[in-house]
Design a protein around this motif. Sequence first.
Motif, PDB file in Angstrom:
ATOM      1  N   ALA A   1     -11.183   2.321   7.905  1.00 33.95           N
ATOM      2  CA  ALA A   1     -10.145   3.329   8.117  1.00 33.95           C
ATOM      3  C   ALA A   1      -8.999   3.151   7.128  1.00 33.95           C
ATOM      4  O   ALA A   1      -8.486   4.134   6.570  1.00 33.95           O
ATOM      5  N   VAL A   2      -8.571   1.919   6.915  1.00 30.24           N
ATOM      6  CA  VAL A   2      -7.489   1.662   5.960  1.00 30.24           C
ATOM      7  C   VAL A   2      -7.909   2.094   4.560  1.00 30.24           C
ATOM      8  O   VAL A   2      -7.138   2.718   3.815  1.00 30.24           O
ATOM      9  N   ASP A   3      -9.141   1.774   4.174  1.00 27.11           N
ATOM     10  CA  ASP A   3      -9.635   2.181   2.851  1.00 27.11           C
ATOM     11  C   ASP A   3      -9.640   3.701   2.708  1.00 27.11           C
ATOM     12  O   ASP A   3      -9.245   4.233   1.656  1.00 27.11           O
ATOM     13  N   THR A   4     -10.070   4.394   3.749  1.00 26.64           N
ATOM     14  CA  THR A   4     -10.111   5.858   3.701  1.00 26.64           C
ATOM     15  C   THR A   4      -8.706   6.438   3.599  1.00 26.64           C
ATOM     16  O   THR A   4      -8.453   7.354   2.796  1.00 26.64           O
TER      17      THR A   4
ATOM     18  N   ASN B   1       0.032   9.262   0.103  1.00 18.49           N
ATOM     19  CA  ASN B   1       1.354   9.896   0.004  1.00 18.49           C
ATOM     20  C   ASN B   1       2.207   9.663   1.239  1.00 18.49           C
ATOM     21  O   ASN B   1       3.437   9.745   1.187  1.00 18.49           O
ATOM     22  N   THR B   2       1.560   9.326   2.374  1.00 18.83           N
ATOM     23  CA  THR B   2       2.339   9.090   3.591  1.00 18.83           C
ATOM     24  C   THR B   2       3.242   7.867   3.466  1.00 18.83           C
ATOM     25  O   THR B   2       4.219   7.733   4.208  1.00 18.83           O
ATOM     26  N   ALA B   3       2.939   6.978   2.512  1.00 18.76           N
ATOM     27  CA  ALA B   3       3.733   5.758   2.353  1.00 18.76           C
ATOM     28  C   ALA B   3       4.841   5.897   1.314  1.00 18.76           C
ATOM     29  O   ALA B   3       5.577   4.936   1.070  1.00 18.76           O
TER      30      ALA B   3
ATOM     31  N   ARG C   1      -2.812  -1.077  -0.503  1.00 19.10           N
ATOM     32  CA  ARG C   1      -3.571  -1.013   0.737  1.00 19.10           C
ATOM     33  C   ARG C   1      -2.787  -1.611   1.911  1.00 19.10           C
ATOM     34  O   ARG C   1      -2.862  -1.125   3.036  1.00 19.10           O
ATOM     35  N   GLU C   2      -2.022  -2.654   1.632  1.00 18.11           N
ATOM     36  CA  GLU C   2      -1.250  -3.311   2.694  1.00 18.11           C
ATOM     37  C   GLU C   2      -0.175  -2.379   3.255  1.00 18.11           C
ATOM     38  O   GLU C   2       0.172  -2.464   4.429  1.00 18.11           O
TER      39      GLU C   2
ATOM     40  N   SER D   1       2.556   3.634   9.647  1.00 20.06           N
ATOM     41  CA  SER D   1       2.511   4.311  10.942  1.00 20.06           C
ATOM     42  C   SER D   1       1.157   4.936  11.258  1.00 20.06           C
ATOM     43  O   SER D   1       0.932   5.373  12.393  1.00 20.06           O
ATOM     44  N   THR D   2       0.245   4.989  10.285  1.00 23.74           N
ATOM     45  CA  THR D   2      -1.066   5.584  10.530  1.00 23.74           C
ATOM     46  C   THR D   2      -1.885   4.697  11.462  1.00 23.74           C
ATOM     47  O   THR D   2      -2.003   3.487  11.238  1.00 23.74           O
ATOM     48  N   VAL D   3      -2.468   5.295  12.496  1.00 24.11           N
ATOM     49  CA  VAL D   3      -3.327   4.549  13.413  1.00 24.11           C
ATOM     50  C   VAL D   3      -4.688   4.367  12.748  1.00 24.11           C
ATOM     51  O   VAL D   3      -5.393   5.347  12.483  1.00 24.11           O
ATOM     52  N   THR D   4      -5.069   3.129  12.477  1.00 27.45           N
ATOM     53  CA  THR D   4      -6.340   2.842  11.816  1.00 27.45           C
ATOM     54  C   THR D   4      -7.287   2.023  12.691  1.00 27.45           C
ATOM     55  O   THR D   4      -8.349   1.619  12.237  1.00 27.45           O
TER      56      THR D   4
END
Length: 318
Positions: free
Chosen positions: A225-228, A235-237, A261-262, A268-271
């Motif tokens: 999920a984090v990779d995706t 852009n959310t970061a 990636r970190e 805030s994205t739920v992964t």
Amino acid sequence: MAKIGYTLSSEEHGPNALVDNAVRAESVGFEFVSISDHFHPWTSTQGESPFVWSTLGAIARATDDLEVGVGVTCPTIRMHPAIHAQAVATVAAMFEGRFTFGVGTGENLNEHVLGDRWPEHEVRLEMLEEAMTVMEKLWTGENVSHHGEHYTVENARLYTLPEEPPPVVVSAFGPKTARMAAEHGDGLWTVGSQEKILEAYEEAGGDGPTYTQLDVCYAETEDEAVDTAYEHWPNTALPGELSQQLPTPAHFEQAIEMVDREDIAAGSTVTSPDPEDHRERIREAIDVGYDYVYVHQIGPDQSSFFECYETDVVPAFE
């Protein structure tokens, strides 16, 4: 009870896929969907950006009870508010009471494309207020002439109208715009479980419905999920007002070089692959006081997300 919804991400999916996703969302049990209105995606990896008003017409005919909102349109620069008024009136007539019109001050990414100047936020807010006035006048079905500071309309009349004008919900990311939403709009639209924006809206007398979006990326593992999310929605970061100021996907791609990636994993994205973590994030937004909480599943895999939410998330809020 708050209503739980789903994001139709126009930046990531073509028009036919968006219609299919809306139909699937309704069958899963989502009570409403929000669809984005962009000329460009944020990055080229996202890869899409269909004309929202065409897509909405198809969704209106393909769904039965699903509430649908644009989250959100900038009705000030790329397209004149009189033309927006006509587009909204037609779509609202097709949805027969199921449509909400979300508006905001926009992003340079979408609004510079005709060569117009991108003004500062204070001016954009004035333009939005005047645009809302123009649209409200036209939705009366009367002959309208308007000679304002930013817009001119001469002898214009809309003949195709819904039975009632749709609610106009104003997007806000700060207290000043939240107060404007309370004064001029029918509700508040934002992202995340932001208490201060909701408080500013309510303290200014806002009593309309409140909407917020949560970013999620459901996958078999958290690493996947984090990779995706890192590949498709970095852009959310980005910090501050970059998302309002950068003019092209190429500029966003340069800016996201500062994101790693970190940042996604810690953001805030739920992964998490655990449905309880998704349920808990939705509960947080409801507990803050939002009436409509909708989730944006990042990336191309919408099917696994729908399966998880149909079984393990949406029923918890029925």
